[in-house]
Design an enzyme around this catalytic site. Structure first.
Site, PDB file in Angstrom:
ATOM      1  N   ARG A  49     -10.669   8.587   4.317  1.00 54.69           N
ATOM      2  CA  ARG A  49     -10.073   7.988   5.511  1.00 54.69           C
ATOM      3  C   ARG A  49      -9.339   9.072   6.282  1.00 54.69           C
ATOM      4  O   ARG A  49      -8.493   9.760   5.744  1.00 54.69           O
ATOM      5  CB  ARG A  49      -9.100   6.870   5.096  1.00 54.69           C
ATOM      6  CG  ARG A  49      -8.473   6.144   6.274  1.00 54.69           C
ATOM      7  CD  ARG A  49      -7.531   5.052   5.805  1.00 54.69           C
ATOM      8  NE  ARG A  49      -8.204   3.866   5.281  1.00 54.69           N
ATOM      9  CZ  ARG A  49      -8.747   2.905   6.030  1.00 54.69           C
ATOM     10  NH1 ARG A  49      -8.722   3.009   7.350  1.00 54.69           N
ATOM     11  NH2 ARG A  49      -9.310   1.863   5.470  1.00 54.69           N
ATOM     12  N   ARG A  88       0.808  -1.232   0.000  1.00 59.62           N
ATOM     13  CA  ARG A  88       0.000   0.000   0.000  1.00 59.62           C
ATOM     14  C   ARG A  88       0.836   1.275   0.000  1.00 59.62           C
ATOM     15  O   ARG A  88       0.467   2.259  -0.607  1.00 59.62           O
ATOM     16  CB  ARG A  88      -0.884   0.037   1.240  1.00 59.62           C
ATOM     17  CG  ARG A  88      -1.949  -1.003   1.221  1.00 59.62           C
ATOM     18  CD  ARG A  88      -2.880  -0.756   2.371  1.00 59.62           C
ATOM     19  NE  ARG A  88      -3.071  -1.973   3.118  1.00 59.62           N
ATOM     20  CZ  ARG A  88      -4.097  -2.177   3.910  1.00 59.62           C
ATOM     21  NH1 ARG A  88      -4.993  -1.245   4.072  1.00 59.62           N
ATOM     22  NH2 ARG A  88      -4.212  -3.303   4.552  1.00 59.62           N
ATOM     23  N   LYS A  92     -14.963   7.030  -0.467  1.00 63.63           N
ATOM     24  CA  LYS A  92     -14.482   6.885   0.915  1.00 63.63           C
ATOM     25  C   LYS A  92     -13.479   7.975   1.241  1.00 63.63           C
ATOM     26  O   LYS A  92     -12.645   8.316   0.412  1.00 63.63           O
ATOM     27  CB  LYS A  92     -13.828   5.503   1.070  1.00 63.63           C
ATOM     28  CG  LYS A  92     -13.257   5.245   2.454  1.00 63.63           C
ATOM     29  CD  LYS A  92     -12.917   3.777   2.654  1.00 63.63           C
ATOM     30  CE  LYS A  92     -11.545   3.413   2.158  1.00 63.63           C
ATOM     31  NZ  LYS A  92     -11.200   2.008   2.400  1.00 63.63           N
ATOM     32  N   ASP A 120     -15.278   1.689  -2.055  1.00 62.94           N
ATOM     33  CA  ASP A 120     -14.463   2.855  -2.441  1.00 62.94           C
ATOM     34  C   ASP A 120     -14.015   2.675  -3.886  1.00 62.94           C
ATOM     35  O   ASP A 120     -14.206   1.612  -4.485  1.00 62.94           O
ATOM     36  CB  ASP A 120     -13.245   3.030  -1.502  1.00 62.94           C
ATOM     37  CG  ASP A 120     -12.403   1.769  -1.404  1.00 62.94           C
ATOM     38  OD1 ASP A 120     -12.367   0.990  -2.378  1.00 62.94           O
ATOM     39  OD2 ASP A 120     -11.775   1.558  -0.352  1.00 62.94           O
TER      40      ASP A 120
HETATM   41  C1  R5P Z   1      -8.494   0.281   0.720  1.00 61.17           C
HETATM   42  O1  R5P Z   1      -8.125   0.850  -0.260  1.00 61.17           O
HETATM   43  C2  R5P Z   1      -8.754  -1.186   0.722  1.00 61.17           C
HETATM   44  O2  R5P Z   1      -9.270  -1.616  -0.482  1.00 61.17           O
HETATM   45  C3  R5P Z   1      -9.657  -1.589   1.855  1.00 61.17           C
HETATM   46  O3  R5P Z   1     -10.905  -0.983   1.668  1.00 61.17           O
HETATM   47  C4  R5P Z   1      -9.099  -1.197   3.183  1.00 61.17           C
HETATM   48  O4  R5P Z   1      -7.751  -1.493   3.267  1.00 61.17           O
HETATM   49  C5  R5P Z   1      -9.836  -1.884   4.299  1.00 61.17           C
HETATM   50  O5  R5P Z   1      -9.277  -1.474   5.501  1.00 61.17           O
HETATM   51  P1  R5P Z   1     -10.153  -1.454   6.825  1.00 61.17           P
HETATM   52  O6  R5P Z   1     -10.799  -2.808   6.948  1.00 61.17           O
HETATM   53  O7  R5P Z   1      -9.158  -1.189   7.925  1.00 61.17           O
HETATM   54  O8  R5P Z   1     -11.144  -0.355   6.691  1.00 61.17           O
END
Ligand code: R5P
Length: 294
Positions: free
Chosen positions: A191, A92, A189, A166
């Site tokens: 964050r 990531r 989304k 997202d």
């Molecule tokens: C983000 O870009 C990923 O695709 C997931 O949506 C994300 O990593 C999920 O993380 P969490 O379960 O901590 O929200």
């Protein structure tokens, strides 16, 4: 000497499933920790081609053990060492989002490229690069999609709507919804912290009275899907379930997700856990053969 699949304590069951399909012997790499927490790694058998099978959830200790295992395999005569890591960590952080941050994708990608002759993984979390070989340069770096496997878990009764939480999930949402002829929606989304996300879902009213199936590559803390489930419930969805490639959530986070109305949470077996409903071994086995890696 032949081709051998090697698993570790945490990946032995999955390594054996792959070994059975490939009709290859499977051994467990021996590991132990010294009192100072350094690890000792021993390869239990020689192999001309050694396939090391291990997902990289909880990655730091596993990466060191894998590097030592790859080196020990070569010391025992391996000419090729292949890493099968259905879940690949550190993909990531593909740039420094704040001054001074390490670009971990680049560091870990190069480390893998330096120590292995090929990499096979599933749905790596790549944002800004199109091809895994940009992150893991100079060796065959093969990335499989679990979308067809996840699609096979879908019950089409009640005309479910496939929801991506997202924009990054659009690729999985599309490749699952389109062949099944199902409707899809993708949320936006934002964050603001590891466990702090907010979502908006345009046209959310299309889920009213219908089952909603959330699709994503990974559940980490579970917050993304919890927020999505809240939106879907508020919009009148009949039921909410989640389908993901990798489920890294703890038991406590899974319990929270269920308490928030996610009736079913399903994942591949890339990471061991109670949500495992789809076995990756046939796809991995096919890919190893198609790419001439065994
Ligand atoms: C983000 O870009 C990923 O695709 C997931 O949506 C994300 O990593 C999920 O993380 P969490 O379960 O901590 O929200």
């Amino acid at each position: 000497m032949i081709t051998v699949v090697f698993g570790f304590e945490d990946s032995m069951a999955a390594a054996e499933r792959l070994g059975v399909l490939l009709e290859l012997p499977t051994f467990q790499v021996e590991t132990r920790r010294f009192p100072d927490r350094e690890c000792l790694v021993r390869m239990p058998a020689p192999a001309r081609t050694a396939i090391l099978y291990r997902s990289l959830n909880d990655p730091d200790g596993k990466i060191v053990e894998l590097l030592l295992a790859a080196s020990a395999a070569r010391d025992r005569g391996a000419e090729r060492v292949i890493l099968v890591a259905p879940y690949l960590a550190y993909m990531r952080q593909d740039r420094a989002f704040h001054p001074g941050e390490a670009v971990s994708q680049r560091v870990i990608g190069r480390l893998i490229a330096d120590h292995f002759d090929a990499l096979l993984t599933v749905d790596p979390h790549l944002h800004r690069i199109a091809d895994l070989s940009e992150a893991v340069p100079g060796i065959p770096a093969i990335s499989l999609s679990a979308a067809p496997l996840l699609a096979s878990l879908i019950d089409r009764a009640g005309h479910p709507v496939i929801i991506g939480p997202d924009d990054e999930s659009r690729q999985w949402t599309q490749s699952i919804a389109a062949p099944l002829g199902l409707d899809m929606l993708v949320a936006s989304k934002e964050r603001s912290g590891d466990r702090d996300v907010s979502l908006t879902l345009p046209e959310a009213d299309r889920v009213r009275g219908r089952p909603a199936i959330l699709v994503d590559d990974i559940i980490s803390s579970g917050r993304t899907l919890i927020e999505a489930a809240r939106l879907l419930r508020a919009a009148g969805a009949l039921s909410v379930e989640a389908l993901v490639t990798h489920c890294l959530a703890t038991a406590a986070d899974l319990a929270l997700m269920r308490a928030e109305g996610m009736e079913r949470i399903s994942s591949t077996d890339s990471v061991n856990g109670p949500t495992n409903k789809a076995c990756l071994a046939p796809r991995l086995s096919q890919a190893l053969q198609e790419h001439g890696l065994i």
